[in-house]
Design a protein around this motif. Structure first.
Motif, PDB file in Angstrom:
ATOM      1  N   ALA A 157       5.536  17.296 -14.038  1.00 11.11           N
ATOM      2  CA  ALA A 157       5.735  16.496 -12.573  1.00 11.11           C
ATOM      3  C   ALA A 157       4.663  15.842 -12.997  1.00 11.11           C
ATOM      4  N   VAL A 158       5.686  14.056 -12.253  1.00 11.88           N
ATOM      5  CA  VAL A 158       5.162  12.800 -12.800  1.00 11.88           C
ATOM      6  C   VAL A 158       5.545  12.310 -11.448  1.00 11.88           C
ATOM      7  N   VAL A 159       4.205  11.672 -10.615  1.00  4.62           N
ATOM      8  CA  VAL A 159       4.327  11.599  -9.102  1.00  4.62           C
ATOM      9  C   VAL A 159       4.117   9.694  -9.252  1.00  4.62           C
ATOM     10  N   VAL A 160       5.091   9.080  -8.919  1.00  5.59           N
ATOM     11  CA  VAL A 160       4.683   7.440  -8.944  1.00  5.59           C
ATOM     12  C   VAL A 160       4.403   6.953  -7.722  1.00  5.59           C
ATOM     13  N   GLY A 161       3.038   6.029  -7.844  1.00  7.35           N
ATOM     14  CA  GLY A 161       2.745   6.056  -6.140  1.00  7.35           C
ATOM     15  C   GLY A 161       2.126   7.172  -5.637  1.00  7.35           C
ATOM     16  N   ALA A 162       0.515   6.459  -5.785  1.00  8.55           N
ATOM     17  CA  ALA A 162      -0.691   6.854  -5.423  1.00  8.55           C
ATOM     18  C   ALA A 162      -1.167   6.961  -3.714  1.00  8.55           C
ATOM     19  N   GLY A 163      -0.350   6.580  -2.650  1.00 13.15           N
ATOM     20  CA  GLY A 163      -0.540   6.359  -1.433  1.00 13.15           C
ATOM     21  C   GLY A 163      -0.614   7.652  -0.694  1.00 13.15           C
ATOM     22  N   TYR A 164       0.334   7.838   0.289  1.00 15.18           N
ATOM     23  CA  TYR A 164      -0.119   9.382   1.145  1.00 15.18           C
ATOM     24  C   TYR A 164       0.442  10.369   1.147  1.00 15.18           C
ATOM     25  N   ILE A 165       1.899   9.664   0.518  1.00 15.63           N
ATOM     26  CA  ILE A 165       2.900  10.970   0.431  1.00 15.63           C
ATOM     27  C   ILE A 165       2.764  11.397  -1.601  1.00 15.63           C
ATOM     28  N   GLY A 166       2.067  10.855  -2.747  1.00 14.31           N
ATOM     29  CA  GLY A 166       2.218  11.085  -3.505  1.00 14.31           C
ATOM     30  C   GLY A 166       0.726  11.688  -3.897  1.00 14.31           C
ATOM     31  N   VAL A 167      -0.109  11.500  -2.882  1.00 15.41           N
ATOM     32  CA  VAL A 167      -1.417  12.428  -3.279  1.00 15.41           C
ATOM     33  C   VAL A 167      -0.906  13.766  -2.977  1.00 15.41           C
ATOM     34  N   GLU A 168      -0.378  13.768  -1.261  1.00 14.52           N
ATOM     35  CA  GLU A 168       0.468  14.875  -0.619  1.00 14.52           C
ATOM     36  C   GLU A 168       1.408  15.741  -1.785  1.00 14.52           C
ATOM     37  N   MET A 169       2.346  15.012  -2.851  1.00 18.46           N
ATOM     38  CA  MET A 169       3.208  15.952  -3.413  1.00 18.46           C
ATOM     39  C   MET A 169       2.152  16.324  -4.606  1.00 18.46           C
ATOM     40  N   ALA A 170       1.380  15.254  -4.926  1.00 23.94           N
ATOM     41  CA  ALA A 170       1.238  15.486  -6.382  1.00 23.94           C
ATOM     42  C   ALA A 170       0.298  16.692  -6.030  1.00 23.94           C
ATOM     43  N   GLU A 171      -0.563  17.367  -4.767  1.00 28.65           N
ATOM     44  CA  GLU A 171      -1.293  18.613  -4.151  1.00 28.65           C
ATOM     45  C   GLU A 171      -0.493  19.718  -4.178  1.00 28.65           C
ATOM     46  N   ALA A 172       0.129  19.447  -3.876  1.00 25.91           N
ATOM     47  CA  ALA A 172       2.043  19.932  -3.506  1.00 25.91           C
ATOM     48  C   ALA A 172       2.568  20.997  -4.678  1.00 25.91           C
ATOM     49  N   LEU A 173       2.061  20.039  -5.802  1.00 25.35           N
ATOM     50  CA  LEU A 173       3.023  20.446  -7.233  1.00 25.35           C
ATOM     51  C   LEU A 173       2.151  21.405  -7.857  1.00 25.35           C
ATOM     52  N   VAL A 174       0.042  20.541  -7.431  1.00 32.20           N
ATOM     53  CA  VAL A 174      -0.454  21.483  -8.429  1.00 32.20           C
ATOM     54  C   VAL A 174      -0.506  22.628  -7.956  1.00 32.20           C
TER      55      VAL A 174
END
Length: 460
Positions: A157-174
């Motif tokens: 998975a690639v998340v583009v952007g590291a604001g609130y949503i980006g960081v939270e979605m990165a954690e969810a995908l991990v």
């Protein structure tokens, strides 16, 4: 004959306004019609990352009130109905039935509430609209992402952007077992923090196994032979393979209809309203939530801040006013809280960059403390950064990063900002103390003492 209130948008602002208006006005006196283009009403968009990550079952757990419950209260909720045109001169809206063959019709109103929310930022890059690329703003978006995750056999998975949503979605995908790469333009993740505080977030993300590429300029999405997204390309020719791509680039006010109708917009694209949330220059039109700009009480100017807390308050204010009562929304100080794994992240007020942009002279201090008395079991470290105006000592902003017990401490600073307190005044705040809850000197007060000393040392 009953007045008709038309509401565009069935989430926080729209349905809070509808519910408040119904409490104050009976059905024979006020007809309420709400149009929602999605499948859900009154839901918590903030909970979507936790639904995707499996912490909550959802989507039912994220819904506060269903369309059926609203209808039981004599609110005519029309789902899967999109408003495609506003005609404020004639007092009407044109709608399209999304599940009924695209049938269009006009509906008149006496009073109108615009609660169209925000849309995920999707830059015009090659392949950005390909299957497998997801923005996450609504429950429908969350369901679409889950459908993709369930259908794909890959684990990249690639998340583009590291604001609130980006960081939270990165954690969810991990959490779901994906190998996650976050691509971000910034020096550090979380541009809502100063870089020195964002570095702590980066450290926590690395600890979770999230690869974070800083200074990455995304140039497009590569697709496979079937047209499906398979990689993200960047300016330095680096390419990042992906079975799923999530956009976490932030949101913009969804004011397309309002702009076409000639309603006033601010510098950040949100609708401009007065303190009663009435759209400026339009007697019978109100707006609230993520589609408006709000007054920043620290900056003294309007800006776009998309948060569910504000949206619900806007709805209460609007509902009171459209029903003939009286309420106002005075503004915000920019408070937000989030987390990465067990790292809590909070801020309120200004960042250094924002203070510089408006010409404020300031001092900053950073302190290290603990969530409880150091000797009490479970005490966890936290870092507090505080900013104060150089000459007056007025509090300008606070950022807090730490483990359990850190995040909600920002609320003390939010109250101090709203009250326009100085850091010297803050040092005397009578906060609760017991070893299981804080050190004798709460971390926020320790920072205030240090900031007050910095102000005295800086002089004029």
């Amino acid at each position: 004959m009953a007045e008709r209130l038309v509401i565009i948008g069935g989430d926080a602002t729209g349905m809070s306004a509808a519910s408040q208006a119904r409490r104050l006005r009976k059905p024979g006196d006020l007809e309420i019609v709400a149009f929602e283009r999605g499948h859900f009403t009154s839901y918590s968009a903030c909970g979507i990352p936790y639904w995707v990550g499996g912490s909550v079952d959802g989507p039912d757990d994220l819904i506060a009130r269903s369309p059926e419950k609203h209808r039981e209260r004599d609110i005519d909720v029309r789902m899967r109905t999109e408003v495609v045109e506003l005609d404020p001169d004639r007092g009407r809206v044109r709608t399209r039935d999304l599940d009924g063959g695209g049938t269009e019709s006009w509906t008149g109103y006496d009073k109108l509430v615009i609660a169209t929310g925000a849309r995920p930022l999707r830059p015009p890059l090659p392949g950005i609209d390909a299957p497998g690329v997801h923005g996450v703003q609504t429950l429908d978006d969350g369901q679409a992402l889950l459908d993709t995750l369930q259908a794909t056999e890959g684990t990249k998975a690639v998340v583009v952007g590291a604001g609130y949503i980006g960081v939270e979605m990165a954690e969810a995908l991990v959490t779901r077992g994906y190998d996650v790469t976050v691509l971000d333009r910034g020096e550090q993740p979380m541009s809502t923090l100063d870089p020195d505080m964002g570095a702590l977030v980066h450290e926590a993300m690395c600890g979770m196994g999230i690869e974070t590429v800083r200074g990455a300029v995304v140039t497009g999405v590569r697709t496979d032979d079937s047209g499906r997204a398979c990689a993200v390309t960047t300016e330095d020719d680096g390419e990042y393979p992906a079975d799923v791509i999530v956009l976490g680039l932030g949101v913009r006010p969804e004011t397309t209809l309002a702009e076409r109708a000639g309603l006033p917009l601010g510098d950040t694209g949100g609708l401009l309203t007065d303190l009663s949330m009435r759209v400026r220059g339009y007697e019978n039109v109100w707006a609230g939530g993520d589609c408006v700009e709000v007054l920043d009480l620290v900056l003294g100017r309007t800006r776009h801040i998309a948060l569910g807390t504000h949206a619900n308050k806007h709805g209460q204010v609007i509902g009171s006013n459209v029903a003939g009562d009286y309420a106002t929304f005075p503004g915000v100080v920019g408070t937000a809280v989030s987390k990465v794994c067990d790292l809590e992240i909070a801020r309120t007020g200004l960042l250094e960059e924002q203070a510089k942009a408006v010409g404020l002279k300031y001092v900053t201090v950073t302190i290290e403390s603990t969530s409880r008395a150091g000797y009490y079991p479970g005490a966890r470290p936290m870092r507090v950064k505080m900013m104060a105006e150089r000459r007056t000592g007025r509090l300008l902003g606070v950022q807090i990063v730490g483990r359990e017990g850190a995040g909600k401490r920002v609320d003390v600073a939010a109250v101090a900002l709203t009250a326009r307190m100085t850091v010297e005044q803050m040092t005397a705040l009578d906060l609760g103390y017991a070893p299981p809850f804080s050190p004798v000197w709460d971390p926020v007060l320790v920072a205030a003492r240090k900031a007050a000393a910095a102000v005295r040392e800086a002089g004029g």
